[in-house]
Design a protein around this motif. Structure first.
Motif, PDB file in Angstrom:
ATOM      1  N   VAL A  16       0.852  -1.192   0.000  1.00 48.67           N
ATOM      2  CA  VAL A  16       0.000   0.000   0.000  1.00 48.67           C
ATOM      3  C   VAL A  16       0.890   1.244   0.000  1.00 48.67           C
ATOM      4  O   VAL A  16       1.990   1.231   0.544  1.00 48.67           O
ATOM      5  N   SER A  17       0.396   2.316  -0.606  1.00 49.29           N
ATOM      6  CA  SER A  17       1.178   3.549  -0.661  1.00 49.29           C
ATOM      7  C   SER A  17       0.973   4.401   0.585  1.00 49.29           C
ATOM      8  O   SER A  17       1.860   5.146   0.977  1.00 49.29           O
ATOM      9  N   ASP A  18      -0.190   4.315   1.208  1.00 47.10           N
ATOM     10  CA  ASP A  18      -0.484   5.087   2.413  1.00 47.10           C
ATOM     11  C   ASP A  18      -1.065   4.136   3.449  1.00 47.10           C
ATOM     12  O   ASP A  18      -2.232   3.752   3.369  1.00 47.10           O
ATOM     13  N   LEU A  53      -0.948  -5.394   5.534  1.00 44.35           N
ATOM     14  CA  LEU A  53      -0.710  -4.222   4.702  1.00 44.35           C
ATOM     15  C   LEU A  53       0.731  -3.788   4.902  1.00 44.35           C
ATOM     16  O   LEU A  53       1.174  -3.578   6.032  1.00 44.35           O
ATOM     17  N   VAL A  54       1.469  -3.667   3.807  1.00 47.51           N
ATOM     18  CA  VAL A  54       2.897  -3.377   3.855  1.00 47.51           C
ATOM     19  C   VAL A  54       3.146  -2.055   3.123  1.00 47.51           C
ATOM     20  O   VAL A  54       2.892  -1.967   1.915  1.00 47.51           O
ATOM     21  N   PRO A  55       3.633  -1.029   3.832  1.00 45.07           N
ATOM     22  CA  PRO A  55       3.843   0.256   3.162  1.00 45.07           C
ATOM     23  C   PRO A  55       4.924   0.181   2.086  1.00 45.07           C
ATOM     24  O   PRO A  55       5.987  -0.396   2.299  1.00 45.07           O
ATOM     25  N   ASP A  56       4.595   0.730   0.933  1.00 41.45           N
ATOM     26  CA  ASP A  56       5.517   0.812  -0.204  1.00 41.45           C
ATOM     27  C   ASP A  56       6.131  -0.524  -0.594  1.00 41.45           C
ATOM     28  O   ASP A  56       7.252  -0.584  -1.085  1.00 41.45           O
ATOM     29  N   GLY A  57       5.418  -1.607  -0.354  1.00 45.36           N
ATOM     30  CA  GLY A  57       5.883  -2.933  -0.750  1.00 45.36           C
ATOM     31  C   GLY A  57       6.930  -3.527   0.154  1.00 45.36           C
ATOM     32  O   GLY A  57       7.446  -4.605  -0.112  1.00 45.36           O
ATOM     33  N   GLY A  58       7.259  -2.830   1.242  1.00 45.15           N
ATOM     34  CA  GLY A  58       8.211  -3.364   2.221  1.00 45.15           C
ATOM     35  C   GLY A  58       9.597  -3.556   1.645  1.00 45.15           C
ATOM     36  O   GLY A  58       9.882  -3.176   0.504  1.00 45.15           O
TER      37      GLY A  58
END
Length: 118
Positions: A16-18, A53-58
């Motif tokens: 997720v981006s945000d 949910l992983v910010p910016d693809g982790g």
């Protein structure tokens, strides 16, 4: 060959981006509060299924959701699927509390996850 009954989908991670905005959407969608919530990850457990949910693809740079199959022996399953034609995408690593993960790509480039709990 290992029986299909020994591997089951238990975890799906979404880049997720945000993180905060996505957390609100998934909370509304699933109808439950997250069980894990931090600046690096939000996780929901619902009916034996874990949605993360992983910010910016982790650190693994995910660009699409990755489904993780729970397996009893990650090294053996990794050997089995690579012998069948998969390619190691991310080797086995510990992600905390004894949990091991790895990812492979199938012949079409889809990323598949393997997960072993100790």
């Amino acid at each position: 060959m290992t029986s299909a009954a020994t591997a089951g989908i238990t975890t799906v991670l979404h880049p997720v981006s945000d993180l905060a905005k996505a957390g609100k959407v998934y909370t509304a969608l699933l109808g439950i509060a997250p069980q894990t919530e931090g600046t690096y990850y939000i996780g929901f457990d619902i009916g034996g299924q874990h949605i993360g949910l992983v910010p910016d693809g982790g650190p693994q740079g995910m660009t699409a959701p990755v489904t993780y199959w729970q397996v009893p022996d990650i090294a053996a399953k990794l050997a089995e699927v690579t012998a069948a034609g998969a390619t190691v995408h991310e080797p086995v690593r510990e992600v905390g509390e004894g949990r091991l993960v790895a990812t492979v790509t199938d012949p079409d480039g889809n990323v598949l996850g393997l997960l072993q709990d100790r």
